[in-house]
Design an enzyme around this catalytic site. Structure first.
Site, PDB file in Angstrom:
ATOM      1  N   GLY A 253     -42.430  29.668   7.935  1.00 30.03           N
ATOM      2  CA  GLY A 253     -42.663  30.855   8.609  1.00 30.03           C
ATOM      3  C   GLY A 253     -44.250  30.690   8.978  1.00 30.03           C
ATOM      4  O   GLY A 253     -45.099  31.325   9.635  1.00 30.03           O
ATOM      5  N   ASP A 254     -44.947  30.567   7.640  1.00 26.42           N
ATOM      6  CA  ASP A 254     -46.685  31.001   7.511  1.00 26.42           C
ATOM      7  C   ASP A 254     -47.630  30.353   7.927  1.00 26.42           C
ATOM      8  O   ASP A 254     -48.575  30.252   8.426  1.00 26.42           O
ATOM      9  CB  ASP A 254     -46.676  30.824   5.194  1.00 26.42           C
TER      10      ASP A 254
END
Length: 310
Positions: A253-254
């Site tokens: 996600g990052d």
């Protein structure tokens, strides 16, 4: 440059074990210690994209010094605000195909430190082309602290990518000044509007038209292996991704956020933004190391992603 904010960073310690033995000694052969926190994962991926990036947030004590040394070693620029408290450790024990995590809460930020960081941020903002805010708030700061940061960014006409969840995100969405991009997953989206959602196009369209999201330019909803669903102003997109072998999904996600921030800075098209973001998320999932992408595989995955306007 892109400015990344990690307000509750950590040293992430990984203990790989064939088997975890309870109530006795476990000896570790290979220990991994990295500068952790969602914003620092974003920072590392942006660095691998050769973007100009500066990391900021709160750092304190010997553990904070260790994080700064790690970033220096990797030639990552940073400008953290020093605090009296000790930055935290977060431990992941990898055993029998499972991951058991022991997460310290982190230091309590004083009122003076909270105010001081906002002043520090105002000094950094003019040089930034965009700002990424990632992760949870540390103890001691007001629940509307991200809203205060977004106010400063908006006053300086800087786009903001906000990646947080729960009440912290809801408070930011209800603020007068809005983030440019948010990236909830479908569970977080359901919580925000208090409605259990499935992944149907019509239901997701209705959800993203909710009054809570008024004024948000980009909403990108992660659907895991099923890709993503996105809204840019009044346009909706379904993102279909290829099947990949997942080695370590932590930090994907990052990595996606890094792609979003990069595409915004370079004023890329909607299609390229969504393809870049999802490609980087998948590349991270294919690696054992969190917040790392193998750019040699970038084009192959990028070309397999399908963006459909719906």
């Amino acid at each position: 440059m892109i400015l990344t904010l990690t307000l509750n960073p950590s040293v992430d310690i990984s203990y790989p074990l064939d088997e975890l033995h309870i109530d006795t000694v476990n000896r570790i052969q290979n220990v991994s210690k990295t500068a952790g926190g969602k914003g620092l994962n974003v920072t590392r991926v942006l660095s691998q994209l050769n973007e100009q990036v500066v990391a900021t947030g709160f750092l304190g004590g010997k553990i904070g010094d260790f994080i700064a040394e790690k970033l220096n070693h990797n030639q990552v620029k940073h400008s953290f605000f020093k605090i009296k408290g000790e930055t935290r450790n977060c431990i992941a024990i990898l055993h029998n195909g499972n991951q058991t995590e022991i997460l310290e809460q982190g230091p309590t930020i004083t009122v003076d430190e909270s105010t001081g960081f906002l002043k520090h941020l105002k000094d950094l903002i003019p040089k930034a082309k965009s700002v990424v805010i990632s992760g949870s708030l540390p103890k001691g700061v007001d629940s509307n602290y991200y809203s205060k940061i977004i106010d400063i960014c908006n006053e300086n006409d800087k786009p903001v990518v906000l990646d947080c969840a729960g009440e912290t995100l809801k408070e930011a969405l209800q603020n007068n000044h809005k983030p440019t991009v948010i990236k909830p997953n479908i569970e977080e989206l359901s919580q925000l509007i208090s409605t259990e959602l499935n992944e149907s196009t019509e239901e997701l369209k209705k959800a993203l038209n909710h009054q809570l999201f008024k004024g948000i330019e980009w909403i990108i909803v992660s659907l895991g292996a099923n890709g993503a669903f996105a809204k840019h102003n009044n346009q909706f997109y379904k993102v279909n991704i290829p099947s990949i072998k997942v080695l370590n999904p932590v930090g994907s996600g990052d990595s996606t956020v890094a792609g979003i921030a990069s595409a915004i800075v370079h004023h890329e098209s909607d299609e390229n933004l969504l393809k870049k973001a999802n490609t980087l998320g998948m590349l991270n999932a294919q690696e054992a190391q969190t917040g790392y992408v193998n750019m040699s595989n970038y084009s192959q995955l990028f070309d397999q992603i399908e963006i459909i306007e719906v």
